[in-house]
Design a protein around this motif. Sequence first.
Motif, PDB file in Angstrom:
ATOM      1  N   ALA A  13       0.845  -1.195   0.000  1.00 26.94           N
ATOM      2  CA  ALA A  13       0.000   0.000   0.000  1.00 26.94           C
ATOM      3  C   ALA A  13       0.878   1.241   0.000  1.00 26.94           C
ATOM      4  O   ALA A  13       1.774   1.383   0.837  1.00 26.94           O
ATOM      5  N   SER A  14       0.615   2.150  -0.944  1.00 24.33           N
ATOM      6  CA  SER A  14       1.315   3.429  -0.957  1.00 24.33           C
ATOM      7  C   SER A  14       0.751   4.309   0.158  1.00 24.33           C
ATOM      8  O   SER A  14      -0.455   4.500   0.266  1.00 24.33           O
ATOM      9  N   VAL A  15       1.643   4.857   1.001  1.00 30.24           N
ATOM     10  CA  VAL A  15       1.201   5.680   2.130  1.00 30.24           C
ATOM     11  C   VAL A  15       1.781   7.086   2.065  1.00 30.24           C
ATOM     12  O   VAL A  15       1.780   7.812   3.053  1.00 30.24           O
ATOM     13  N   GLY A  16       2.277   7.481   0.887  1.00 26.58           N
ATOM     14  CA  GLY A  16       2.762   8.841   0.690  1.00 26.58           C
ATOM     15  C   GLY A  16       4.228   9.022   0.990  1.00 26.58           C
ATOM     16  O   GLY A  16       4.862   8.192   1.660  1.00 26.58           O
ATOM     17  N   ARG A  44      -2.571   4.775   6.036  1.00 31.01           N
ATOM     18  CA  ARG A  44      -1.983   5.821   6.862  1.00 31.01           C
ATOM     19  C   ARG A  44      -2.989   6.949   7.028  1.00 31.01           C
ATOM     20  O   ARG A  44      -3.669   7.327   6.075  1.00 31.01           O
ATOM     21  N   SER A  45      -3.082   7.472   8.243  1.00 36.25           N
ATOM     22  CA  SER A  45      -3.930   8.627   8.516  1.00 36.25           C
ATOM     23  C   SER A  45      -3.158   9.548   9.436  1.00 36.25           C
ATOM     24  O   SER A  45      -2.917   9.217  10.608  1.00 36.25           O
ATOM     25  N   GLY A  46      -2.723  10.688   8.885  1.00 37.05           N
ATOM     26  CA  GLY A  46      -1.905  11.595   9.684  1.00 37.05           C
ATOM     27  C   GLY A  46      -0.577  10.960  10.015  1.00 37.05           C
ATOM     28  O   GLY A  46       0.117  10.438   9.143  1.00 37.05           O
ATOM     29  N   GLU A  47      -0.221  10.971  11.291  1.00 37.78           N
ATOM     30  CA  GLU A  47       1.068  10.410  11.705  1.00 37.78           C
ATOM     31  C   GLU A  47       0.973   8.929  12.060  1.00 37.78           C
ATOM     32  O   GLU A  47       2.002   8.306  12.374  1.00 37.78           O
ATOM     33  N   PHE A  48      -0.223   8.352  11.981  1.00 40.19           N
ATOM     34  CA  PHE A  48      -0.391   6.971  12.404  1.00 40.19           C
ATOM     35  C   PHE A  48      -0.624   6.036  11.215  1.00 40.19           C
ATOM     36  O   PHE A  48      -1.110   6.446  10.157  1.00 40.19           O
ATOM     37  N   TYR A  49      -0.280   4.767  11.437  1.00 38.57           N
ATOM     38  CA  TYR A  49      -0.528   3.714  10.466  1.00 38.57           C
ATOM     39  C   TYR A  49      -1.536   2.740  11.072  1.00 38.57           C
ATOM     40  O   TYR A  49      -1.498   2.468  12.284  1.00 38.57           O
ATOM     41  N   ALA A  54      -8.565   4.820   4.635  1.00 32.75           N
ATOM     42  CA  ALA A  54      -8.575   5.937   5.577  1.00 32.75           C
ATOM     43  C   ALA A  54      -9.134   7.163   4.885  1.00 32.75           C
ATOM     44  O   ALA A  54      -8.936   7.367   3.686  1.00 32.75           O
ATOM     45  N   GLY A  55      -9.862   7.991   5.645  1.00 30.59           N
ATOM     46  CA  GLY A  55     -10.440   9.213   5.115  1.00 30.59           C
ATOM     47  C   GLY A  55     -10.368  10.324   6.140  1.00 30.59           C
ATOM     48  O   GLY A  55      -9.855  10.125   7.258  1.00 30.59           O
ATOM     49  N   PRO A  56     -10.906  11.485   5.806  1.00 29.64           N
ATOM     50  CA  PRO A  56     -10.848  12.635   6.719  1.00 29.64           C
ATOM     51  C   PRO A  56     -11.498  12.373   8.078  1.00 29.64           C
ATOM     52  O   PRO A  56     -11.093  12.952   9.086  1.00 29.64           O
ATOM     53  N   VAL A  74     -20.518  -2.599   6.121  1.00 28.72           N
ATOM     54  CA  VAL A  74     -19.660  -1.416   5.996  1.00 28.72           C
ATOM     55  C   VAL A  74     -19.578  -0.797   7.385  1.00 28.72           C
ATOM     56  O   VAL A  74     -20.603  -0.426   7.974  1.00 28.72           O
ATOM     57  N   ALA A  75     -18.369  -0.707   7.926  1.00 26.59           N
ATOM     58  CA  ALA A  75     -18.170  -0.174   9.274  1.00 26.59           C
ATOM     59  C   ALA A  75     -17.220   1.018   9.227  1.00 26.59           C
ATOM     60  O   ALA A  75     -16.245   1.021   8.460  1.00 26.59           O
ATOM     61  N   HIS A  76     -17.511   2.025  10.027  1.00 24.55           N
ATOM     62  CA  HIS A  76     -16.662   3.213  10.132  1.00 24.55           C
ATOM     63  C   HIS A  76     -16.108   3.302  11.554  1.00 24.55           C
ATOM     64  O   HIS A  76     -16.806   2.979  12.527  1.00 24.55           O
ATOM     65  N   PHE A  77     -14.855   3.754  11.661  1.00 20.31           N
ATOM     66  CA  PHE A  77     -14.173   3.841  12.947  1.00 20.31           C
ATOM     67  C   PHE A  77     -13.463   5.188  13.051  1.00 20.31           C
ATOM     68  O   PHE A  77     -13.040   5.761  12.039  1.00 20.31           O
ATOM     69  N   ASP A  78     -13.324   5.673  14.283  1.00 18.29           N
ATOM     70  CA  ASP A  78     -12.520   6.880  14.467  1.00 18.29           C
ATOM     71  C   ASP A  78     -11.044   6.486  14.528  1.00 18.29           C
ATOM     72  O   ASP A  78     -10.699   5.301  14.444  1.00 18.29           O
ATOM     73  N   ARG A  79     -10.166   7.466  14.696  1.00 20.49           N
ATOM     74  CA  ARG A  79      -8.725   7.194  14.642  1.00 20.49           C
ATOM     75  C   ARG A  79      -8.210   6.462  15.884  1.00 20.49           C
ATOM     76  O   ARG A  79      -7.042   6.062  15.929  1.00 20.49           O
TER      77      ARG A  79
END
Length: 384
Positions: free
Chosen positions: A50-53, A107-112, A161-163, A187-192
């Motif tokens: 997975a490309s994470v930037g 990846r989301s922000g500084e976390f994986y 990962a999304g906003p 379909v499940a959504h989770f916070d960070r």
Amino acid sequence: MKKLRTLLPVFLSAFVALIAVNAGYAFAASTPPAEFVVDVPEEFFAASIASVGDGRYCVSGYIFHDDVPNNSAMVVLVDAHARRVLWKTDIPYAKDHYENSSVDCVRSGEFYYVLTQERTDSLEAQSDTLLVMSKISSAGKLLKSQRVDVGRDVWPNLFQAGPEGLSLVGGASTDSIDRGGKRSLFVAHFDRDLSRTQLVVLPTGAFWDPSYAKLDGTSLTIAGGFLPNEHAKGAANEGYAVSKIDLSRARYVWSTFVAPPNRQAQGAVSLPDGSMAYVGVGDDRLLLSVIDASGHVARRLSAPRTICSVDALGVKDGKVQIVGTRCGETHSMLLLDIDPTSGTVLASRDIGDGAGAVSFDDDAVWMFVGKPGSDRKLFRRVAR
């Protein structure tokens, strides 16, 4: 003064030339190398890339323990520009379970965030499969793990990962797949921090992995081997299907079956015009079906078969690109360019030894390669 004016153009010319050389060097240095050795255990097997930037790639997989035998999950962060592994992190499974493997990473922000599959028992007929999400720091430290509790047997279709946090699309069963049970798509959504914030369940069958899914707000497009519920309406509809789902109303907008079950290899990818391209490998043909945005099969095409697997699918300049294993040669892989309007194979390139994981990213194909008979693991870049 006159002599200085005469020499000035020479100095300027040399200065401009030096800048050009340095700029050229900087540009060349920013392009990742074609191949380099990665520092991972010999027993590590890659499952996905997975490309994470920032030129970094998160490689999911497992360590194989020959003495048990079983697998234990490991995730590896590779810096393609620096040509090295930044960190390797083990993700343990529950003490009373049998094994696990990491299957995806975002990846989301500084976390994986890593998704792992965990098996409860060494005997397939007695084992359930669980999904676990783990949060990892930028330095590779495992911070937290949380089980995805949506069924007894659970598998993934999409992890992103999304906003607003993390999204997971998958299938679940009230029993193990081998023993049947009621199957559902979820379909499940989770916070960070891995707390679940929303869950939508459609108890009308599920899509088997590997699959393709695209989540856009409350609209889900998914393609894969459909597993209907026994004795339910439409239970005979088993095979490779492409479906569009309205999550806000928890219902299918349309669903189209494009191939029978148990085809040798298959996959799907979105095209720029909103249609979907299905690729399958038949007994002697490479098959291509295009499903338009309203769910109708616009055309069915075929070409002579040169590959016997579908390891990765991508789209470039309107062409469908396929990475697959050359028929009859286990460790040789081809990159094919196919015209989705005619089914013609426009180009075919040999891209080297077989890879445990393959991924398209922008202008390149990335491959994690373990050379046969060698303990060297390679990270390979092939221009598209």
